[in-house]
Design an enzyme around this catalytic site. Structure first.
Site, PDB file in Angstrom:
ATOM      1  N   ALA A  53       0.866  -1.185   0.000  1.00  0.00           N
ATOM      2  CA  ALA A  53       0.000   0.000   0.000  1.00  0.00           C
ATOM      3  C   ALA A  53       0.897   1.228   0.000  1.00  0.00           C
ATOM      4  O   ALA A  53       2.054   1.162   0.440  1.00  0.00           O
ATOM      5  CB  ALA A  53      -0.865  -0.005   1.247  1.00  0.00           C
ATOM      6  N   GLY A 104       0.506  -5.033   0.626  1.00  0.00           N
ATOM      7  CA  GLY A 104      -0.637  -5.060  -0.293  1.00  0.00           C
ATOM      8  C   GLY A 104      -0.294  -5.685  -1.633  1.00  0.00           C
ATOM      9  O   GLY A 104      -1.177  -6.175  -2.344  1.00  0.00           O
ATOM     10  N   GLU A 138      -0.708  -9.230  -1.040  1.00  0.00           N
ATOM     11  CA  GLU A 138      -2.150  -9.489  -0.952  1.00  0.00           C
ATOM     12  C   GLU A 138      -2.802  -9.482  -2.338  1.00  0.00           C
ATOM     13  O   GLU A 138      -3.731 -10.240  -2.603  1.00  0.00           O
ATOM     14  CB  GLU A 138      -2.802  -8.468  -0.020  1.00  0.00           C
ATOM     15  N   GLU A 193       3.895  -5.399   7.233  1.00  0.00           N
ATOM     16  CA  GLU A 193       3.084  -4.365   7.890  1.00  0.00           C
ATOM     17  C   GLU A 193       3.431  -4.206   9.364  1.00  0.00           C
ATOM     18  O   GLU A 193       3.345  -3.107   9.923  1.00  0.00           O
ATOM     19  CB  GLU A 193       1.585  -4.697   7.762  1.00  0.00           C
TER      20      GLU A 193
HETATM   21  N1  COA Z   1       4.541   3.189  -0.165  1.00  0.00           N
HETATM   22  C1  COA Z   1       4.943   4.395  -0.575  1.00  0.00           C
HETATM   23  N2  COA Z   1       6.138   4.643  -1.144  1.00  0.00           N
HETATM   24  C2  COA Z   1       6.940   3.593  -1.327  1.00  0.00           C
HETATM   25  C3  COA Z   1       6.594   2.299  -0.926  1.00  0.00           C
HETATM   26  C4  COA Z   1       5.331   2.117  -0.320  1.00  0.00           C
HETATM   27  N3  COA Z   1       4.884   0.913   0.076  1.00  0.00           N
HETATM   28  N4  COA Z   1       7.608   1.445  -1.225  1.00  0.00           N
HETATM   29  C5  COA Z   1       8.578   2.218  -1.791  1.00  0.00           C
HETATM   30  N5  COA Z   1       8.161   3.499  -1.844  1.00  0.00           N
HETATM   31  C6  COA Z   1       8.900   4.651  -2.377  1.00  0.00           C
HETATM   32  C7  COA Z   1       9.988   5.128  -1.458  1.00  0.00           C
HETATM   33  O1  COA Z   1       9.453   5.945  -0.442  1.00  0.00           O
HETATM   34  C8  COA Z   1      10.890   5.874  -2.423  1.00  0.00           C
HETATM   35  O2  COA Z   1      10.287   7.112  -2.696  1.00  0.00           O
HETATM   36  P1  COA Z   1      11.221   8.447  -2.845  1.00  0.00           P
HETATM   37  O3  COA Z   1      12.128   8.136  -4.007  1.00  0.00           O
HETATM   38  O4  COA Z   1      10.246   9.530  -3.121  1.00  0.00           O
HETATM   39  O5  COA Z   1      11.952   8.569  -1.556  1.00  0.00           O
HETATM   40  C9  COA Z   1      10.764   5.027  -3.696  1.00  0.00           C
HETATM   41  O6  COA Z   1       9.569   4.278  -3.572  1.00  0.00           O
HETATM   42  C10 COA Z   1      11.900   4.047  -3.863  1.00  0.00           C
HETATM   43  O7  COA Z   1      11.991   3.297  -2.673  1.00  0.00           O
HETATM   44  P2  COA Z   1      13.399   2.835  -2.048  1.00  0.00           P
HETATM   45  O8  COA Z   1      13.151   2.395  -0.651  1.00  0.00           O
HETATM   46  O9  COA Z   1      14.403   3.917  -2.242  1.00  0.00           O
HETATM   47  O10 COA Z   1      13.747   1.623  -3.025  1.00  0.00           O
HETATM   48  P3  COA Z   1      14.588   0.326  -2.735  1.00  0.00           P
HETATM   49  O11 COA Z   1      14.634  -0.400  -4.030  1.00  0.00           O
HETATM   50  O12 COA Z   1      15.859   0.658  -2.058  1.00  0.00           O
HETATM   51  O13 COA Z   1      13.710  -0.537  -1.666  1.00  0.00           O
HETATM   52  C11 COA Z   1      11.702  -1.588  -0.834  1.00  0.00           C
HETATM   53  C12 COA Z   1      12.505  -1.094  -2.063  1.00  0.00           C
HETATM   54  C13 COA Z   1      10.390  -2.147  -1.405  1.00  0.00           C
HETATM   55  C14 COA Z   1      12.453  -2.699  -0.102  1.00  0.00           C
HETATM   56  C15 COA Z   1      11.434  -0.436   0.143  1.00  0.00           C
HETATM   57  O14 COA Z   1      10.988   0.687  -0.600  1.00  0.00           O
HETATM   58  C16 COA Z   1      10.401  -0.734   1.177  1.00  0.00           C
HETATM   59  O15 COA Z   1      10.706  -1.365   2.175  1.00  0.00           O
HETATM   60  N6  COA Z   1       9.123  -0.304   0.964  1.00  0.00           N
HETATM   61  C17 COA Z   1       8.051  -0.478   1.884  1.00  0.00           C
HETATM   62  C18 COA Z   1       7.562  -1.898   1.881  1.00  0.00           C
HETATM   63  C19 COA Z   1       6.424  -2.086   2.880  1.00  0.00           C
HETATM   64  O16 COA Z   1       6.576  -1.903   4.068  1.00  0.00           O
HETATM   65  N7  COA Z   1       5.240  -2.446   2.365  1.00  0.00           N
HETATM   66  C20 COA Z   1       4.074  -2.673   3.151  1.00  0.00           C
HETATM   67  C21 COA Z   1       3.249  -1.444   3.209  1.00  0.00           C
HETATM   68  S1  COA Z   1       1.789  -1.685   4.190  1.00  0.00           S
END
Ligand code: COA
Length: 261
Positions: free
Chosen positions: A68, A112, A115, A135
């Site tokens: 999400a 999500g 999911e 989450e």
């Molecule tokens: N929601 C909103 N923004 C997200 C996102 C999410 N779930 N996942 C990644 N992004 C955004 C980051 O904030 C970043 O934005 P910015 O460039 O404006 O700062 C961009 O996507 C790139 O993310 P980044 O973390 O730099 O990429 P990465 O390749 O190093 O890592 C992930 C990728 C997926 C491991 C990491 O982004 C992450 O842990 N995301 C959240 C995952 C999560 O907790 N999901 C469950 C949500 S309920």
């Protein structure tokens, strides 16, 4: 397509439609608009008889869907969040879609995103994909079916561990658990997914729809109810022209040409 979309792309390849979540700069995180567009696209594809199978994937080579859109969580009240989630959602639209839906998992498949993949009927993953329900790290729990669909798919013990620890597992582990149906090298992901989709797309759309409904009944009812439902749906196949075509084609030793009638 009649509707313009901003966050998703739709591509047709013969009888298969590919919906790509297209926010690669945000790792294809699902914001409200993306979910609404995904559900609207499914409504359109549902009516389109030329489409027999739908594939979901993510744009770019990093993420399927990284969850999400966490930015939308900031400052949202409980009531506002509840209203968003009780609205007809993308995941339920996938779950109840009357045609097979395949998740082509090309990278991070988290929260999500996991999911969404779980709501799909089949998951095909690249070796570079990873799966998780992280989450818990945000002080929340899966709310798009993760606690229910993941548990039904991989069993309570492993689902509990993934959800309580937020552990992210690689594609091979997802395959071992039954979360991914197939794992292939990244450069073969599209070929493998299209191969499975095209094989399904040749079948009777009527039978596919009823088969999906019958299989889904297995995790939603007890055995007696499920077996009864199966008999009803099996018998319903006998009302279709496709059943006559399938049986005739077998007896005449030719390939069936199913029309979805
Ligand atoms: N929601 C909103 N923004 C997200 C996102 C999410 N779930 N996942 C990644 N992004 C955004 C980051 O904030 C970043 O934005 P910015 O460039 O404006 O700062 C961009 O996507 C790139 O993310 P980044 O973390 O730099 O990429 P990465 O390749 O190093 O890592 C992930 C990728 C997926 C491991 C990491 O982004 C992450 O842990 N995301 C959240 C995952 C999560 O907790 N999901 C469950 C949500 S309920």
């Amino acid at each position: 397509m009649s509707q313009p979309y901003e966050s998703i792309l739709i591509e047709r390849r013969d009888r298969v439609a590919i919906i790509t979540i297209n926010r690669p700069e945000k790792r294809n995180a699902l914001n409200i608009q993306t979910r609404a567009e995904g559900a609207a696209a499914l409504d359109e594809l549902s009516e389109d008889e030329s489409v027999r199978v739908v594939i979901f994937t993510g744009a770019g080579d990093k993420a399927f869907v990284a969850g999400a859109d966490i930015a939308e969580f900031a400052g949202r009240t409980a009531l506002a969040q509840r209203a968003v989630m009780l609205d007809r959602g993308l995941f339920n639209a996938v779950d109840t879609f009357p045609k097979p839906v395949i998740a082509m998992v090309n990278g991070y498949c988290l929260g999500g995103g996991c999911e969404l993949a779980l709501a799909c009927d089949i998951r095909i993953a690249s070796e570079t994909a990873s799966f998780g329900q992280p989450e818990i790290n945000l002080g929340i729990i899966p709310g798009g079916g993760g606690t229910q669909r993941l548990t039904r798919l991989v069993g309570e013990g492993k689902a509990m561990e993934m959800i309580l620890t937020g552990e992210i597992i690689n594609a091979q582990e997802a395959f071992r658990l039954g979360l991914a149906n197939h794992v292939v090298p990244a450069d073969q992901l599209q070929t493998k997914t299209m191969e499975v989709a095209n094989r399904i797309a040749e079948k009777s759309p009527v039978a596919l729809r009823l088969a999906k409904e019958a299989v889904k009944a297995a995790s939603r009812s007890n055995l007696d109810e499920g077996l009864r439902r199966e008999v009803d749906l099996f018998a319903l196949c006998f009302s279709s022209e496709d059943k006559d075509e399938g049986v005739s084609a077998f007896l005449e030793k030719r390939k069936a040409d199913f029309k979805g009638k």
